[in-house]
Design a protein around this motif. Structure first.
Motif, PDB file in Angstrom:
ATOM      1  N   SER A  34       0.814  -1.207   0.000  1.00 14.76           N
ATOM      2  CA  SER A  34       0.000   0.000   0.000  1.00 14.76           C
ATOM      3  C   SER A  34       0.853   1.264   0.000  1.00 14.76           C
ATOM      4  N   PRO A  35       0.570   2.226  -0.902  1.00 10.53           N
ATOM      5  CA  PRO A  35       1.291   3.508  -0.893  1.00 10.53           C
ATOM      6  C   PRO A  35       1.083   4.278   0.406  1.00 10.53           C
ATOM      7  N   VAL A  36      -0.092   4.119   1.008  1.00 14.43           N
ATOM      8  CA  VAL A  36      -0.424   4.776   2.274  1.00 14.43           C
ATOM      9  C   VAL A  36      -0.501   3.709   3.353  1.00 14.43           C
ATOM     10  N   SER A  37       0.360   3.806   4.356  1.00 16.96           N
ATOM     11  CA  SER A  37       0.346   2.827   5.439  1.00 16.96           C
ATOM     12  C   SER A  37      -0.802   3.088   6.397  1.00 16.96           C
ATOM     13  N   CYS A  38      -1.027   4.364   6.720  1.00 14.29           N
ATOM     14  CA  CYS A  38      -2.052   4.727   7.701  1.00 14.29           C
ATOM     15  C   CYS A  38      -2.829   5.957   7.246  1.00 14.29           C
ATOM     16  N   ILE A  39      -4.104   5.964   7.587  1.00 18.85           N
ATOM     17  CA  ILE A  39      -4.953   7.140   7.390  1.00 18.85           C
ATOM     18  C   ILE A  39      -5.176   7.732   8.776  1.00 18.85           C
TER      19      ILE A  39
END
Length: 405
Positions: free
Chosen positions: A284-289
């Motif tokens: 995932s490009p984003v680990s956390c939101i």
């Protein structure tokens, strides 16, 4: 004052590696109370169903005014010294819908399809430069310049300014990790000054770009302040390239690690749309939101959350939830249930730029595989370095060697 017990301290590197995160948490329960790497206490959601539930719950708001007072020091973007936080990402209804409506037309599937020839042209120009050389850093030469060029043209950012805004954007995306509080404030002020000047130029000489479009909407009577205009321009600039850089670099690395899947995709480009989503799920490009705050007490997946607590969605972990994705650690470019993918978030804050990012991914991966053969890492895999962040999963460099097809 929040009353918390049993916080699990977490280090930065585990957020980009779902298996390492599950090990650090001790089990695969969907919700945990943790201490983030910067020390900020949070409720961390790792389960896919729980994440979708949280992202759809109106009691979890983006405004830092709902956060417990002791959490404010961890949030420099909400500081009075930071000038550009009035954008849709940190907005709640009804402001969110008003702001989102003003820019949504630029990211429709129809508009993105019209942009494909230009995205292809930029991609070919970039690969023209590296093809004769036989080796390149694909972060520096493809994954970074392609989305920057695309979003810059959409917003009307002059080509000569791109390197400078990229440097300051790197500071902003290092929030709570590689960038300090003062650095974040300084970068925000630079962007405020730069965008104010750009808006002034676009008022005098409008173009066919998104900033000109927002100015026109403002002058036609839509409720958009100058600060909101600049804030949303900054959001689009930074969000419009950072996550796509990671999608491209992480996806290329995954294909290098899985040569059979790479060969199958090279042989059948019709699989590219599904492959883009699976590559995004796999790494995932984003680990956390981050930055959702409980406006009142609530439960997610039966887990009690106090008013004022910070709720973080571990998107990478949710994309590896075995309850949703069979054998999640396996790369499967033909995987079918990718409708549960959280690569672009979920709910009212679902990423406006999703169609654009997918188009850039399809074109970049397809062109790379068509024009460069025998793609291999040019360094040992152990030598690869990742940007220090628990929010983004970003390679610093991706050296490869190849043969021009």
């Amino acid at each position: 004052m929040l009353q918390r017990t049993g916080e699990i301290p977490l280090t930065t590197h585990v957020f980009g590696d779902p298996e390492a995160l599950f090990t650090a948490l001790g089990d695969r329960s969907p919700v945990h109370r943790v201490a983030l790497p910067d020390g900020m206490p949070a409720v961390l959601i790792t389960g896919n169903g729980a994440a979708r539930e949280a992202l759809s719950d109106p009691r979890l708001v983006r405004s830092v005014s709902a956060a417990a007072p002791e959490l404010h020091r961890f949030h420099p973007l909400a500081s009075d010294d930071y000038p550009l936080s009035r954008h849709m990402l940190f907005a709640d209804p009804p402001d969110h819908a008003r702001l989102r409506k003003l820019v949504s037309k630029a990211f429709t599937r129809r508009r993105v399809e019209q942009m494909r020839p230009r995205i292809q042209e930029i991609t070919d120009e970039l690969i023209d430069v590296i093809a004769p050389k036989g080796r390149a850093d694909l972060v520096e030469t493809l994954a970074l310049p392609l989305p920057i060029a695309v979003i810059s043209e959409m917003l009307g950012v002059p080509f000569a300014d791109r390197a400078e805004f990229e440097r300051h954007a790197e500071v902003l995306t290092g929030i709570n990790a590689s960038s300090g509080f003062d650095d974040i404030i300084a970068a925000g002020r630079w962007f405020d000054t730069y965008l104010a000047e750009l808006v002034t130029r676009r008022r005098a000489e409008p173009g066919d770009d998104l900033i000109s479009g927002m100015i026109a909407a403002q002058e036609a009577g839509d409720r958009l302040t100058d600060l909101e205009l600049r804030s949303n321009a900054l959001l689009l600039l930074t969000a419009g390239f950072e996550t796509t850089v990671n999608l491209l670099a992480n996806g290329i690395l995954a294909l290098l690690r899985h040569p059979r899947q790479q060969a199958e995709l090279r042989a059948d480009p019709s699989r590219l749309p599904n492959a883009v989503d699976e590559l995004m799920r796999f790494d995932s490009p984003v680990s956390c939101i981050t930055y959702h705050f409980a406006a009142e007490p609530l439960e997610v997946a039966g887990f009690a959350i106090e008013q004022g607590e910070h709720v973080v969605i571990a998107a990478a972990a949710a994309n590896h939830d075995p309850a949703v994705f069979d054998d999640p650690a396996r790369l499967d470019l033909g995987r079918e249930n990718l409708g549960y993918l959280l690569g672009f978030s979920h709910g009212i804050h679902y990423c406006l730029g999703a169609p654009l990012a997918r188009a850039e991914g399809e074109i970049a991966f397809g062109t790379l595989l068509r024009r460069l053969s025998q793609l291999k890492l040019d360094v040992p895999e152990s030598a690869l370095e990742w940007k220090q962040s628990f929010v983004l999963h970003r390679l610093r460099a991706l050296p490869v060697r190849f043969t021009a097809a």
